[in-house]
Design an enzyme around this catalytic site. Structure first.
Site, PDB file in Angstrom:
ATOM      1  N   HIS A   1     -19.784  13.152 -19.503  1.00 46.58           N
ATOM      2  CA  HIS A   1     -18.383  12.975 -19.324  1.00 46.58           C
ATOM      3  C   HIS A   1     -18.051  11.668 -18.464  1.00 46.58           C
ATOM      4  O   HIS A   1     -18.738  11.788 -17.364  1.00 46.58           O
ATOM      5  CB  HIS A   1     -17.623  14.264 -19.100  1.00 46.58           C
ATOM      6  CG  HIS A   1     -16.099  14.032 -19.198  1.00 46.58           C
ATOM      7  ND1 HIS A   1     -15.426  14.030 -20.324  1.00 46.58           N
ATOM      8  CD2 HIS A   1     -15.348  13.934 -18.191  1.00 46.58           C
ATOM      9  CE1 HIS A   1     -14.184  14.081 -20.039  1.00 46.58           C
ATOM     10  NE2 HIS A   1     -14.205  13.613 -18.976  1.00 46.58           N
TER      11      HIS A   1
ATOM     12  N   LEU B   1     -16.249  21.353 -29.587  1.00 49.98           N
ATOM     13  CA  LEU B   1     -17.039  22.363 -30.405  1.00 49.98           C
ATOM     14  C   LEU B   1     -16.608  23.855 -30.280  1.00 49.98           C
ATOM     15  O   LEU B   1     -16.055  24.026 -29.299  1.00 49.98           O
ATOM     16  CB  LEU B   1     -18.685  22.374 -29.691  1.00 49.98           C
ATOM     17  CG  LEU B   1     -19.075  20.858 -30.229  1.00 49.98           C
ATOM     18  CD1 LEU B   1     -20.323  20.641 -29.155  1.00 49.98           C
ATOM     19  CD2 LEU B   1     -19.658  20.795 -31.517  1.00 49.98           C
TER      20      LEU B   1
ATOM     21  N   SER C   1     -24.733   4.004 -27.046  1.00 53.46           N
ATOM     22  CA  SER C   1     -25.283   3.239 -25.903  1.00 53.46           C
ATOM     23  C   SER C   1     -26.141   4.123 -25.169  1.00 53.46           C
ATOM     24  O   SER C   1     -27.106   3.819 -24.506  1.00 53.46           O
ATOM     25  CB  SER C   1     -24.308   2.210 -25.101  1.00 53.46           C
ATOM     26  OG  SER C   1     -23.493   2.955 -24.427  1.00 53.46           O
ATOM     27  N   ASN C   2     -25.545   5.436 -25.015  1.00 46.74           N
ATOM     28  CA  ASN C   2     -26.354   6.453 -24.107  1.00 46.74           C
ATOM     29  C   ASN C   2     -27.257   6.807 -24.878  1.00 46.74           C
ATOM     30  O   ASN C   2     -28.501   7.120 -24.110  1.00 46.74           O
ATOM     31  CB  ASN C   2     -25.385   7.681 -23.850  1.00 46.74           C
ATOM     32  CG  ASN C   2     -24.288   7.352 -22.697  1.00 46.74           C
ATOM     33  OD1 ASN C   2     -24.998   7.339 -21.422  1.00 46.74           O
ATOM     34  ND2 ASN C   2     -23.073   7.094 -22.697  1.00 46.74           N
TER      35      ASN C   2
ATOM     36  N   THR D   1     -22.549   1.913 -17.237  1.00 49.04           N
ATOM     37  CA  THR D   1     -24.029   1.258 -17.000  1.00 49.04           C
ATOM     38  C   THR D   1     -24.371   2.581 -16.055  1.00 49.04           C
ATOM     39  O   THR D   1     -25.761   2.505 -16.158  1.00 49.04           O
ATOM     40  CB  THR D   1     -23.545   0.103 -15.623  1.00 49.04           C
ATOM     41  OG1 THR D   1     -22.760  -0.717 -16.655  1.00 49.04           O
ATOM     42  CG2 THR D   1     -24.887  -0.605 -15.384  1.00 49.04           C
TER      43      THR D   1
ATOM     44  N   GLU E   1     -15.814  26.189 -22.119  1.00 48.45           N
ATOM     45  CA  GLU E   1     -14.653  25.519 -21.651  1.00 48.45           C
ATOM     46  C   GLU E   1     -14.919  23.974 -21.911  1.00 48.45           C
ATOM     47  O   GLU E   1     -15.921  23.475 -21.365  1.00 48.45           O
ATOM     48  CB  GLU E   1     -14.320  26.004 -20.203  1.00 48.45           C
ATOM     49  CG  GLU E   1     -13.850  27.150 -19.847  1.00 48.45           C
ATOM     50  CD  GLU E   1     -12.504  27.480 -20.356  1.00 48.45           C
ATOM     51  OE1 GLU E   1     -11.517  26.727 -20.303  1.00 48.45           O
ATOM     52  OE2 GLU E   1     -12.001  28.404 -20.996  1.00 48.45           O
TER      53      GLU E   1
ATOM     54  N   ASN F   1     -23.881  17.228 -22.116  1.00 45.57           N
ATOM     55  CA  ASN F   1     -22.896  16.509 -22.564  1.00 45.57           C
ATOM     56  C   ASN F   1     -22.742  15.425 -21.190  1.00 45.57           C
ATOM     57  O   ASN F   1     -23.076  15.517 -20.149  1.00 45.57           O
ATOM     58  CB  ASN F   1     -21.674  17.042 -22.600  1.00 45.57           C
ATOM     59  CG  ASN F   1     -20.648  16.316 -22.860  1.00 45.57           C
ATOM     60  OD1 ASN F   1     -20.645  15.502 -23.820  1.00 45.57           O
ATOM     61  ND2 ASN F   1     -19.464  16.289 -22.357  1.00 45.57           N
TER      62      ASN F   1
HETATM   63  C1  GAR Z   1     -19.352   7.441 -23.030  1.00 47.62           C
HETATM   64  O1  GAR Z   1     -18.523   6.933 -22.064  1.00 47.62           O
HETATM   65  C2  GAR Z   1     -19.308   8.892 -22.838  1.00 47.62           C
HETATM   66  O2  GAR Z   1     -19.365   9.282 -21.545  1.00 47.62           O
HETATM   67  C3  GAR Z   1     -17.809   9.072 -23.665  1.00 47.62           C
HETATM   68  O3  GAR Z   1     -17.958   8.374 -24.533  1.00 47.62           O
HETATM   69  C4  GAR Z   1     -18.749   7.215 -24.276  1.00 47.62           C
HETATM   70  C5  GAR Z   1     -19.798   6.833 -25.524  1.00 47.62           C
HETATM   71  O4  GAR Z   1     -20.291   5.766 -25.414  1.00 47.62           O
HETATM   72  N1  GAR Z   1     -17.893  10.572 -23.935  1.00 47.62           N
HETATM   73  C6  GAR Z   1     -16.797  11.136 -23.931  1.00 47.62           C
HETATM   74  O5  GAR Z   1     -15.640  10.765 -23.596  1.00 47.62           O
HETATM   75  C7  GAR Z   1     -16.923  12.722 -24.491  1.00 47.62           C
HETATM   76  N2  GAR Z   1     -15.760  13.314 -24.127  1.00 47.62           N
HETATM   77  P1  GAR Z   1     -21.808   5.494 -26.107  1.00 47.62           P
HETATM   78  O6  GAR Z   1     -21.382   5.785 -27.721  1.00 47.62           O
HETATM   79  O7  GAR Z   1     -21.924   3.975 -26.139  1.00 47.62           O
HETATM   80  O8  GAR Z   1     -22.786   6.585 -25.497  1.00 47.62           O
END
Ligand code: GAR
Length: 196
Positions: free
Chosen positions: A117, A101, A13-14, A180, A151, A115
């Site tokens: 998070h 990674l 979704s992102n 959202t 890190e 990224n």
């Molecule tokens: C999102 O909430 C993102 O922040 C998280 O996974 C979800 C992916 O949603 N990422 C992590 O936890 C990275 N360590 P999406 O596939 O719908 O974008």
């Protein structure tokens, strides 16, 4: 034209929010950006279908086909770099890419690997961020866009968004509220970074 490559592992979704923003704001004009490809480590990642429908090239580099992390990361980097005629994409965007990674990979993309998070870093690096925020009694939660360093979930912060934790929230309810905001801040942060 700057080429960017988006890496996903799941629903994407992102990634979809970034693609939609790029379309709406005509990123190909300014900041002169093209989303060259979406790459997943899982063939069943839901986001791949959306990317294909938008006419974006998709690729799968399945981590299970490689004996170790270094071999997978080397194959992934090769596929990413092949998306740019000069072998040097302007930005590699981790959008729910659920693989840790290697330092070699991160160094290869130093300054051009971002990224998102789902926590207010530096709080709650790692997994299960929403359950941990609820268990800690946090009144606020959120998301962080950051440059990736060696890190885990570290590196210079580019953007953050805050949401309230509401009484009785489940991790899923909190995750949806945070997501959202992720959609809102990630494309903004990417556009800003590419204008620098
Ligand atoms: C999102 O909430 C993102 O922040 C998280 O996974 C979800 C992916 O949603 N990422 C992590 O936890 C990275 N360590 P999406 O596939 O719908 O974008």
């Amino acid at each position: 034209m700057k080429n960017i490559v988006i890496l996903i592992s799941g629903g994407g979704s992102n990634m979809a929010a970034i693609v939609r923003t790029a379309q709406r704001e005509h990123w190909e004009r300014a900041p002169g950006v093209r989303i060259a490809a979406v790459i997943s480590n899982r063939a069943d990642a839901g986001g791949l279908a959306f990317a294909r429908e938008q006419g974006i090239a998709t690729h799968v580099v399945d981590h299970k086909a490689y004996t170790d992390r270094a071999a997978f990361d080397a194959a992934l980097a090769e596929r990413i770099d092949a998306q740019d005629p000069q072998g040097h994409p302007a930005l590699v965007v981790l959008a729910g890419f659920m693989r840790v990674l290697t330092p070699d990979f991160v160094r290869h993309y130093a300054g051009r690997l971002v990224n998102i998070h789902p926590s207010l870093l530096p709080a709650f690096a790692g997994l299960h961020t929403h359950a941990r925020a609820l268990a800690a009694g946090c009144r606020f939660a959120g998301a962080t866009v950051h440059l990736v360093t060696e890190e885990l979930d570290d590196g210079p912060i580019l953007a953050q968004a805050v949401v309230p934790v509401l009484p009785g929230d489940t991790p899923e309810q909190l995750a949806a509220r945070v997501l959202t905001q992720e959609h809102r801040i990630y494309s903004r942060a990417i556009a800003d970074l590419l204008r620098r």
